[in-house]
Design an enzyme around this catalytic site. Structure first.
Site, PDB file in Angstrom:
ATOM      1  N   LYS A  33       0.842  -1.209   0.000  1.00  0.00           N
ATOM      2  CA  LYS A  33       0.000   0.000   0.000  1.00  0.00           C
ATOM      3  C   LYS A  33       0.874   1.254   0.000  1.00  0.00           C
ATOM      4  CE  LYS A  33      -3.734  -2.437   2.346  1.00  0.00           C
ATOM      5  NZ  LYS A  33      -4.271  -2.869   3.640  1.00  0.00           N
ATOM      6  N   GLN A  66      -3.744  -1.273  10.035  1.00  0.00           N
ATOM      7  CA  GLN A  66      -3.728  -2.615   9.448  1.00  0.00           C
ATOM      8  C   GLN A  66      -4.308  -3.627  10.436  1.00  0.00           C
ATOM      9  OE1 GLN A  66      -2.817  -3.444   6.222  1.00  0.00           O
ATOM     10  NE2 GLN A  66      -3.565  -5.482   6.725  1.00  0.00           N
ATOM     11  N   ASP A  78     -10.279   4.019   4.872  1.00  0.00           N
ATOM     12  CA  ASP A  78     -10.445   2.568   4.739  1.00  0.00           C
ATOM     13  C   ASP A  78     -11.868   2.150   5.145  1.00  0.00           C
ATOM     14  OD1 ASP A  78      -9.324   0.135   4.043  1.00  0.00           O
ATOM     15  OD2 ASP A  78      -8.596  -0.324   6.055  1.00  0.00           O
TER      16      ASP A  78
END
Ligand code: NAP
Length: 286
Positions: free
Chosen positions: A58, A102, A125
């Site tokens: 990413k 994450q 996200d």
């Protein structure tokens, strides 16, 4: 002789490239106008190899698109309070426009508390309760990236969802559940299937639009796909295999995503696009 249909492939790689190109151009424009690059902060707890790889990928994609990548690596031993404080700091930092924590963060951490420390304006996200509720109400906000990518793919191929029976196999909070809600928001009639669903096959057979989000290789056979259905395979299993048996599905579907090269590339593209959108808003440019 029975006619065999060959589905058209939905090219996620190509569409993701287009999205990233547009996103890069917007990022360059933001830099020109403000002297600031859009910035995505990634937070990684511990050193789980798969998570390390995802975050590295990413970050590399951010840099390539002209998005600054700020990385915060934290030890696996960190507690909830300290993690929440770190994320709160990023939420308050005006030079950070998007935050990605994450998953997974470790069983001793209250993951929900950590996610909720992300300011909704920076939740690129789509993991906070605020973002999820906004999606449910059909209000503006950031969506979970994989379902967001699925919707963009359906739109790019002009799939009319109104009144269609969409069957979503899988109900995880980041994929199946939001995918169904987004389809519902577009006037599809949505059925969710999960591990407790009775007679899953007969439901899958009714799907005009099938979203496979199970995490089991070739779980759905082509024989169970309604002729002409649109098949989105979000699964990604060992050996580059999806949740749908691709070869047999190809003969029944009208449109189908390959694995790899379908849903996968769209996820990161949506993350980059939402980061640049977040920067645009936070910098007062749109
Ligand atoms: P997950 O959290 O493990 O959820 C799997 C879902 O499938 C659950 O809702 C589960 O039902 C359901 N399920 C499991 N076994 C089933 C069965 N035998 N019959 C019916 N339903 C069953 O997985 P996820 O995170 O949503 O991911 C799903 C797949 O998508 C994985 O292959 C993953 O690698 C892939 N994925 C891809 C991307 C991408 O960027 N392309 C992103 C995220 C995930 P219950 O709720 O009842 O347990």
């Amino acid at each position: 002789m029975p006619q065999t249909q060959t589905a058209r492939l939905m090219d996620g790689t190509g569409l993701a490239r287009q999205i990233v190109e547009t996103t890069s151009a917007t990022a360059a424009d933001i830099l020109r106008r403000t002297g600031q690059r859009p910035c995505l902060a990634t937070v990684l707890v511990g050193e789980d190899p798969a998570s390390v790889t995802y975050v590295r990928m990413k970050r590399a994609r951010c840099e390539k698109a002209g998005i600054e990548s700020r990385h915060v690596a934290l030890p696996a031993s960190i507690g909830t309070e300290e993690l929440v404080a770190t994320i709160t700091g990023l939420s308050q930092d005006p030079t950070v426009h998007g935050i990605l924590l994450q998953h997974p963060v470790g069983p001793h951490i209250d993951e929900r508390a950590a996610f909720e420390a992300i300011a909704p304006a920076k939740d690129v996200d789509g993991v906070t309760m605020h973002s999820f509720a906004a999606m449910g109400f059909g209000l503006p906000g950031f969506v979970s990236c994989t379902p967001g990518g699925i919707m963009r793919l359906l739109d790019a191929y002009d799939v009319d969802l109104t009144g269609k029976h969409a069957v979503v196999v899988g109900r995880s909070a980041i994929l199946g559940k939001p995918a169904g809600m987004l389809l519902l928001g577009r006037d599809a009639t949505v059925t969710y299937c999960h591990s407790r669903t009775a007679d899953l096959t007969s439901i899958v057979r009714q799907a005009d639009v099938l979203i496979a989000a199970v995490g089991k290789p070739r779980f759905i056979s082509g024989a169970d796909i309604k002729p002409g259905a649109v098949v989105i395979d979000a699964g990604y299993n060992a050996g580059n295999v999806g949740d749908v048996d691709f070869d047999s599905a190809l003969e029944r579907a009208s449109l189908i995503t390959p694995v790899p090269g379908g849903v996968g590339p769209m996820t990161i593209a949506v993350l980059l696009a939402q980061t640049v959108d977040a920067a645009t808003r936070q910098l007062g440019l749109g």
